[in-house]
Design an enzyme around this catalytic site. Sequence first.
Site, mmCIF file in Angstrom:
data_model
loop_
_atom_site.group_PDB
_atom_site.id
_atom_site.type_symbol
_atom_site.label_atom_id
_atom_site.label_comp_id
_atom_site.label_asym_id
_atom_site.label_seq_id
_atom_site.Cartn_x
_atom_site.Cartn_y
_atom_site.Cartn_z
ATOM 1 N N LYS A 25 0.833 -1.207 0.000
ATOM 2 C CA LYS A 25 0.000 0.000 0.000
ATOM 3 C C LYS A 25 0.863 1.250 0.000
ATOM 4 C CE LYS A 25 -4.284 -1.750 1.966
ATOM 5 N NZ LYS A 25 -5.240 -1.678 3.063
ATOM 6 N N LYS A 27 -4.339 -10.505 -6.435
ATOM 7 C CA LYS A 27 -5.581 -10.686 -5.662
ATOM 8 C C LYS A 27 -6.702 -9.780 -6.178
ATOM 9 C CE LYS A 27 -5.829 -8.526 -1.793
ATOM 10 N NZ LYS A 27 -5.692 -7.924 -0.484
ATOM 11 N N LYS A 38 -10.651 -4.169 -4.144
ATOM 12 C CA LYS A 38 -11.601 -3.072 -4.329
ATOM 13 C C LYS A 38 -10.944 -1.907 -5.050
ATOM 14 C CE LYS A 38 -13.501 -3.876 0.279
ATOM 15 N NZ LYS A 38 -13.163 -3.423 1.610
HETATM 16 P P1 TYM Z 1 -10.978 -5.666 3.798
HETATM 17 O O1 TYM Z 1 -12.167 -4.804 3.810
HETATM 18 O O2 TYM Z 1 -9.849 -5.279 2.927
HETATM 19 O O3 TYM Z 1 -11.385 -7.151 3.407
HETATM 20 C C1 TYM Z 1 -12.479 -7.764 4.031
HETATM 21 C C2 TYM Z 1 -12.285 -9.268 4.064
HETATM 22 O O4 TYM Z 1 -12.205 -9.782 2.738
HETATM 23 C C3 TYM Z 1 -11.053 -10.613 2.608
HETATM 24 N N1 TYM Z 1 -10.581 -10.498 1.229
HETATM 25 C C4 TYM Z 1 -10.443 -11.529 0.388
HETATM 26 N N2 TYM Z 1 -10.665 -12.849 0.534
HETATM 27 C C5 TYM Z 1 -10.447 -13.647 -0.545
HETATM 28 N N3 TYM Z 1 -10.021 -13.181 -1.734
HETATM 29 C C6 TYM Z 1 -9.785 -11.863 -1.938
HETATM 30 N N4 TYM Z 1 -9.386 -11.420 -3.121
HETATM 31 C C7 TYM Z 1 -9.982 -10.977 -0.843
HETATM 32 N N5 TYM Z 1 -9.859 -9.636 -0.691
HETATM 33 C C8 TYM Z 1 -10.221 -9.358 0.585
HETATM 34 C C9 TYM Z 1 -10.066 -10.076 3.610
HETATM 35 O O5 TYM Z 1 -9.138 -11.055 3.966
HETATM 36 C C10 TYM Z 1 -10.965 -9.691 4.751
HETATM 37 O O6 TYM Z 1 -11.230 -10.799 5.577
HETATM 38 N N6 TYM Z 1 -7.839 -5.792 7.581
HETATM 39 C C11 TYM Z 1 -9.186 -6.261 7.279
HETATM 40 C C12 TYM Z 1 -10.247 -5.506 8.037
HETATM 41 C C13 TYM Z 1 -10.152 -5.630 9.527
HETATM 42 C C14 TYM Z 1 -10.344 -6.820 10.290
HETATM 43 C C15 TYM Z 1 -10.189 -6.426 11.655
HETATM 44 C C16 TYM Z 1 -10.629 -8.137 9.964
HETATM 45 C C17 TYM Z 1 -9.888 -4.629 10.400
HETATM 46 N N7 TYM Z 1 -9.920 -5.091 11.700
HETATM 47 C C18 TYM Z 1 -10.319 -7.363 12.699
HETATM 48 C C19 TYM Z 1 -10.748 -9.067 10.996
HETATM 49 C C20 TYM Z 1 -10.587 -8.674 12.354
HETATM 50 C C21 TYM Z 1 -9.373 -6.179 5.763
HETATM 51 O O7 TYM Z 1 -8.540 -6.523 5.019
HETATM 52 O O8 TYM Z 1 -10.534 -5.719 5.308
#
Ligand code: TYM
Length: 326
Positions: free
Chosen positions: A111, A192, A195
């Site tokens: 990032k 991957k 968004k």
């Molecule tokens: P975020 O919003 O980026 O992603 C949300 C969830 O989607 C999963 N994910 C994927 N899984 C499979 N294939 C993909 N291409 C893919 N892209 C995203 C992510 O692994 C995530 O589970 N850091 C976290 C948000 C967060 C969080 C937490 C999660 C903040 N605090 C505490 C668990 C516990 C995240 O990446 O969000």
Amino acid sequence: MSRVFSGVQPTGNIHIGNYLGALRQFVDLQDGSECIYCIVDMHAITVPQDPKELKKHILDVAALYMAIGVDPKKSIVFVQSDVKQHAELGWILNCNTYMGELSRMTQYKQKKQKSENPSVGLFDYPVLMASDILLYDTDVVPVGNDQKQHIELARDIAIRVNGKYGKTFVVPEGRFMKSGARVMSLDDPTSKMSKSNPNEKSRICLLDEPGKVKKAIMSATTDSEGVIRYSIKEKPGISNLLDIYSAFSGKSVAKIVKEYEGHGYGDFKKDLVEVVNTSLDPIRARFEEIRNSKELVEALKDGAEKASEIAERTMKRVKSNMGLGL
Ligand code: TYM
């Protein structure tokens, strides 16, 4: 009963990677565990956000949670910034985390490259995430594979604090799906699905219209071999589509490969469009209903109250063990 915690950032349209990797686990877990699901808006602001868009996305994600089947009567659903203890514990954990640990985080490194002037918050993102998890004595964290390193850090911090100050935190475990834990981009299956990819055809969002889903799948990158078989190394595009097919249909990859013996990519892709749209149809319909309902905001307020109570109990324990406050 085990405690489950997870979160999603309100930073854009939720795609099938988020759904297959994380969100569908939220629903599976809610009957046998005590579940807490958060919309992590404070993580979203680690990169610049438009305030109006952010507010909209917060409600969109909350409505999507419910549209896929998260039930606010069974699970606590709330917005991160409505529970102030996340930031409070975040600071305390900062003081128990090393610069070197955060410098090694691969998501930060990626990032940082995209950002002209990365914020301290972006560097500190994994500590706030550890705070989210540890605040609720979480046993299980359902996430996609890309979060493995962040969960490891949360575990390391918990173990470190417990070692220094006596038992303070539950040491959490990540929970990952067998298929769908890492959904790849449709245009470049070696990276991957995300968004933030500027190419909209690189992903399928849960709320995309059926026609858009069709276009994205039909134009997905494959290869010139013309044979449907699974090999991430040699055929990353087809393998990714097979994974998506398997995750949505519940059929094993081996069974799907057998069914498509002798068929071309066109037939396979057409059927995949059908499989994906059939799964997304009810989500799209429920979303519209929930997004415009009064109950949505009420559920989030109620969730924030319940989450705050649990969070405050943890903060009392943390402060007492560390000798903070009066
Ligand atoms: P975020 O919003 O980026 O992603 C949300 C969830 O989607 C999963 N994910 C994927 N899984 C499979 N294939 C993909 N291409 C893919 N892209 C995203 C992510 O692994 C995530 O589970 N850091 C976290 C948000 C967060 C969080 C937490 C999660 C903040 N605090 C505490 C668990 C516990 C995240 O990446 O969000």
